[in-house]
Design a protein around this motif. Structure first.
Motif, PDB file in Angstrom:
ATOM      1  N   GLN A  45      44.891-110.586   9.473  1.00  0.00           N
ATOM      2  CA  GLN A  45      43.611-111.090   8.968  1.00  0.00           C
ATOM      3  C   GLN A  45      42.588-109.968   8.808  1.00  0.00           C
ATOM      4  O   GLN A  45      41.756-109.997   7.901  1.00  0.00           O
ATOM      5  CB  GLN A  45      43.072-112.183   9.893  1.00  0.00           C
ATOM      6  N   ILE A  46      42.639-108.972   9.694  1.00  0.00           N
ATOM      7  CA  ILE A  46      41.738-107.826   9.567  1.00  0.00           C
ATOM      8  C   ILE A  46      42.043-107.069   8.273  1.00  0.00           C
ATOM      9  O   ILE A  46      41.133-106.725   7.509  1.00  0.00           O
ATOM     10  CB  ILE A  46      41.864-106.903  10.798  1.00  0.00           C
ATOM     11  N   ILE A  47      43.313-106.844   8.004  1.00  0.00           N
ATOM     12  CA  ILE A  47      43.713-106.155   6.765  1.00  0.00           C
ATOM     13  C   ILE A  47      43.289-106.979   5.557  1.00  0.00           C
ATOM     14  O   ILE A  47      42.741-106.459   4.580  1.00  0.00           O
ATOM     15  CB  ILE A  47      45.227-105.875   6.766  1.00  0.00           C
ATOM     16  N   ARG A  48      43.507-108.303   5.626  1.00  0.00           N
ATOM     17  CA  ARG A  48      43.108-109.185   4.523  1.00  0.00           C
ATOM     18  C   ARG A  48      41.599-109.138   4.321  1.00  0.00           C
ATOM     19  O   ARG A  48      41.111-109.097   3.188  1.00  0.00           O
ATOM     20  CB  ARG A  48      43.565-110.618   4.800  1.00  0.00           C
ATOM     21  N   ALA A  49      40.843-109.109   5.415  1.00  0.00           N
ATOM     22  CA  ALA A  49      39.380-109.066   5.315  1.00  0.00           C
ATOM     23  C   ALA A  49      38.913-107.800   4.601  1.00  0.00           C
ATOM     24  O   ALA A  49      38.061-107.869   3.705  1.00  0.00           O
ATOM     25  CB  ALA A  49      38.758-109.154   6.706  1.00  0.00           C
ATOM     26  N   VAL A  72      32.611-115.280  -0.769  1.00  0.00           N
ATOM     27  CA  VAL A  72      33.716-114.330  -0.644  1.00  0.00           C
ATOM     28  C   VAL A  72      33.432-113.356   0.500  1.00  0.00           C
ATOM     29  O   VAL A  72      34.295-113.079   1.327  1.00  0.00           O
ATOM     30  CB  VAL A  72      33.957-113.570  -1.969  1.00  0.00           C
ATOM     31  N   MET A  73      32.201-112.846   0.555  1.00  0.00           N
ATOM     32  CA  MET A  73      31.834-111.936   1.633  1.00  0.00           C
ATOM     33  C   MET A  73      31.874-112.672   2.967  1.00  0.00           C
ATOM     34  O   MET A  73      32.332-112.145   3.973  1.00  0.00           O
ATOM     35  CB  MET A  73      30.453-111.338   1.404  1.00  0.00           C
ATOM     36  N   TRP A  74      31.398-113.914   2.986  1.00  0.00           N
ATOM     37  CA  TRP A  74      31.450-114.719   4.208  1.00  0.00           C
ATOM     38  C   TRP A  74      32.895-114.877   4.664  1.00  0.00           C
ATOM     39  O   TRP A  74      33.199-114.706   5.848  1.00  0.00           O
ATOM     40  CB  TRP A  74      30.814-116.087   3.967  1.00  0.00           C
ATOM     41  N   LEU A  75      33.787-115.206   3.749  1.00  0.00           N
ATOM     42  CA  LEU A  75      35.204-115.362   4.077  1.00  0.00           C
ATOM     43  C   LEU A  75      35.763-114.078   4.671  1.00  0.00           C
ATOM     44  O   LEU A  75      36.493-114.113   5.665  1.00  0.00           O
ATOM     45  CB  LEU A  75      36.000-115.749   2.824  1.00  0.00           C
ATOM     46  N   ALA A  76      35.414-112.944   4.104  1.00  0.00           N
ATOM     47  CA  ALA A  76      35.924-111.665   4.594  1.00  0.00           C
ATOM     48  C   ALA A  76      35.421-111.377   6.005  1.00  0.00           C
ATOM     49  O   ALA A  76      36.203-110.989   6.883  1.00  0.00           O
ATOM     50  CB  ALA A  76      35.520-110.535   3.643  1.00  0.00           C
ATOM     51  N   PHE A  77      34.136-111.557   6.239  1.00  0.00           N
ATOM     52  CA  PHE A  77      33.606-111.274   7.571  1.00  0.00           C
ATOM     53  C   PHE A  77      34.070-112.300   8.601  1.00  0.00           C
ATOM     54  O   PHE A  77      34.294-111.970   9.764  1.00  0.00           O
ATOM     55  CB  PHE A  77      32.081-111.157   7.542  1.00  0.00           C
ATOM     56  N   PHE A  78      34.244-113.543   8.180  1.00  0.00           N
ATOM     57  CA  PHE A  78      34.809-114.561   9.066  1.00  0.00           C
ATOM     58  C   PHE A  78      36.222-114.144   9.479  1.00  0.00           C
ATOM     59  O   PHE A  78      36.576-114.181  10.653  1.00  0.00           O
ATOM     60  CB  PHE A  78      34.837-115.923   8.360  1.00  0.00           C
ATOM     61  N   SER A  79      37.027-113.741   8.511  1.00  0.00           N
ATOM     62  CA  SER A  79      38.393-113.298   8.803  1.00  0.00           C
ATOM     63  C   SER A  79      38.399-112.052   9.672  1.00  0.00           C
ATOM     64  O   SER A  79      39.242-111.911  10.558  1.00  0.00           O
ATOM     65  CB  SER A  79      39.155-113.017   7.508  1.00  0.00           C
ATOM     66  N   LEU A  80      37.470-111.152   9.429  1.00  0.00           N
ATOM     67  CA  LEU A  80      37.376-109.928  10.212  1.00  0.00           C
ATOM     68  C   LEU A  80      37.038-110.246  11.674  1.00  0.00           C
ATOM     69  O   LEU A  80      37.685-109.737  12.599  1.00  0.00           O
ATOM     70  CB  LEU A  80      36.329-108.994   9.611  1.00  0.00           C
ATOM     71  N   GLY A  81      36.071-111.111  11.893  1.00  0.00           N
ATOM     72  CA  GLY A  81      35.687-111.488  13.260  1.00  0.00           C
ATOM     73  C   GLY A  81      36.784-112.233  13.989  1.00  0.00           C
ATOM     74  O   GLY A  81      37.110-111.921  15.134  1.00  0.00           O
ATOM     75  N   CYS A  82      37.362-113.200  13.328  1.00  0.00           N
ATOM     76  CA  CYS A  82      38.449-113.961  13.950  1.00  0.00           C
ATOM     77  C   CYS A  82      39.682-113.087  14.143  1.00  0.00           C
ATOM     78  O   CYS A  82      40.404-113.235  15.134  1.00  0.00           O
ATOM     79  CB  CYS A  82      38.776-115.196  13.116  1.00  0.00           C
ATOM     80  N   GLY A  83      39.919-112.175  13.214  1.00  0.00           N
ATOM     81  CA  GLY A  83      41.034-111.241  13.361  1.00  0.00           C
ATOM     82  C   GLY A  83      40.849-110.345  14.572  1.00  0.00           C
ATOM     83  O   GLY A  83      41.798-110.057  15.307  1.00  0.00           O
ATOM     84  N   ALA A  84      39.618-109.908  14.802  1.00  0.00           N
ATOM     85  CA  ALA A  84      39.331-109.080  15.979  1.00  0.00           C
ATOM     86  C   ALA A  84      39.599-109.861  17.264  1.00  0.00           C
ATOM     87  O   ALA A  84      40.175-109.321  18.215  1.00  0.00           O
ATOM     88  CB  ALA A  84      37.886-108.592  15.937  1.00  0.00           C
ATOM     89  N   ILE A  85      39.221-111.137  17.285  1.00  0.00           N
ATOM     90  CA  ILE A  85      39.494-111.973  18.457  1.00  0.00           C
ATOM     91  C   ILE A  85      41.005-112.071  18.689  1.00  0.00           C
ATOM     92  O   ILE A  85      41.481-111.966  19.812  1.00  0.00           O
ATOM     93  CB  ILE A  85      38.888-113.382  18.286  1.00  0.00           C
ATOM     94  N   GLY A  86      41.772-112.278  17.614  1.00  0.00           N
ATOM     95  CA  GLY A  86      43.221-112.356  17.748  1.00  0.00           C
ATOM     96  C   GLY A  86      43.824-111.050  18.226  1.00  0.00           C
ATOM     97  O   GLY A  86      44.691-111.029  19.103  1.00  0.00           O
ATOM     98  N   ALA A  87      43.363-109.936  17.662  1.00  0.00           N
ATOM     99  CA  ALA A  87      43.901-108.631  18.045  1.00  0.00           C
ATOM    100  C   ALA A  87      43.588-108.298  19.499  1.00  0.00           C
ATOM    101  O   ALA A  87      44.413-107.688  20.193  1.00  0.00           O
ATOM    102  CB  ALA A  87      43.354-107.544  17.120  1.00  0.00           C
ATOM    103  N   LEU A  88      42.424-108.693  19.986  1.00  0.00           N
ATOM    104  CA  LEU A  88      42.044-108.418  21.372  1.00  0.00           C
ATOM    105  C   LEU A  88      42.965-109.105  22.385  1.00  0.00           C
ATOM    106  O   LEU A  88      42.998-108.720  23.552  1.00  0.00           O
ATOM    107  CB  LEU A  88      40.597-108.828  21.631  1.00  0.00           C
ATOM    108  N   SER A  89      43.708-110.107  21.935  1.00  0.00           N
ATOM    109  CA  SER A  89      44.606-110.801  22.862  1.00  0.00           C
ATOM    110  C   SER A  89      45.695-109.885  23.414  1.00  0.00           C
ATOM    111  O   SER A  89      46.294-110.187  24.436  1.00  0.00           O
ATOM    112  CB  SER A  89      45.209-112.040  22.204  1.00  0.00           C
ATOM    113  N   ILE A  90      45.936-108.751  22.757  1.00  0.00           N
ATOM    114  CA  ILE A  90      46.901-107.783  23.282  1.00  0.00           C
ATOM    115  C   ILE A  90      46.409-107.244  24.623  1.00  0.00           C
ATOM    116  O   ILE A  90      47.175-107.127  25.573  1.00  0.00           O
ATOM    117  CB  ILE A  90      47.106-106.608  22.299  1.00  0.00           C
ATOM    118  N   TRP A  91      45.127-106.957  24.711  1.00  0.00           N
ATOM    119  CA  TRP A  91      44.573-106.326  25.904  1.00  0.00           C
ATOM    120  C   TRP A  91      43.924-107.318  26.856  1.00  0.00           C
ATOM    121  O   TRP A  91      43.863-107.082  28.041  1.00  0.00           O
ATOM    122  CB  TRP A  91      43.563-105.261  25.498  1.00  0.00           C
ATOM    123  N   LYS A  92      43.415-108.405  26.316  1.00  0.00           N
ATOM    124  CA  LYS A  92      42.755-109.424  27.136  1.00  0.00           C
ATOM    125  C   LYS A  92      43.708-110.602  27.254  1.00  0.00           C
ATOM    126  O   LYS A  92      44.077-111.210  26.261  1.00  0.00           O
ATOM    127  CB  LYS A  92      41.445-109.888  26.483  1.00  0.00           C
TER     128      LYS A  92
END
Length: 166
Positions: A45-49, A72-92
């Motif tokens: 999702q981060i790459i897509r954003a 479109v910009m909202w969709l990108a930043f929404f995906s970026l934020g949610c993608g960051a939450i998903g990626a953080l699950s590796i460490w948290k």
């Protein structure tokens, strides 16, 4: 592509569990959950954003936006934020995993209905194949996230001879 990524995430997680056993079913379920959150809901999702921000339009040919649409910009930043939450699950891990599971399960459930509604809006009658595909590429991830989170919760062992008060 998204369904292939889902399958790849599940395959990678199952290989990881087999090569490096976790020791318990809950720990194995948590590992699969992290692969889904980090791979499918995180880095993809981060790459897509970033691609949406660079292109200025969604990457899905069937989604119609007016050029310059701020959504479109909202969709990108929404995906970026949610993608960051998903990626953080590796460490948290642990209790943190509930947050991305809730966000992404609601998101994927909503996108399943949105895709079905979008087809209707464009005058396309939903066939069982279309409904199954929308579920396989969107709704299924919500079900998997909730299921693996539920399986990953470590419950304290019940002491023998201790009766439940409930």
């Amino acid at each position: 592509m998204w369904f292939a990524l889902l399958v790849l995430s599940l395959l990678a997680a199952s290989i990881h569990v087999r090569v490096r056993p976790t020791g318990s079913k809950a720990a194995s379920a948590e590992l699969v959950l992290v692969y889904l959150l980090a791979g499918y809901c995180g880095f993809a999702q981060i790459i897509r954003a970033f691609a949406i921000l660079v292109k200025g339009a969604p990457l899905m040919a069937h989604v119609q936006f007016t050029p310059g649409d701020p959504a479109v910009m909202w969709l990108a930043f929404f995906s970026l934020g949610c993608g960051a939450i998903g990626a953080l699950s590796i460490w948290k891990r642990g209790d943190f995993l509930l947050a991305p599971v809730v966000v992404w399960a609601i998101f994927w459930t909503g996108t399943t209905f949105a895709h079905l509604r979008m087809d209707e809006w464009h005058g396309i009658t939903n066939s069982w194949v279309g409904v199954a595909w929308a579920f396989a590429t969107h709704g299924l991830i919500a079900v998997l996230l909730v299921a693996f989170y539920s399986l990953s919760i470590r419950r304290p062992p019940v002491a023998s001879g201790q009766a439940s008060a409930a």
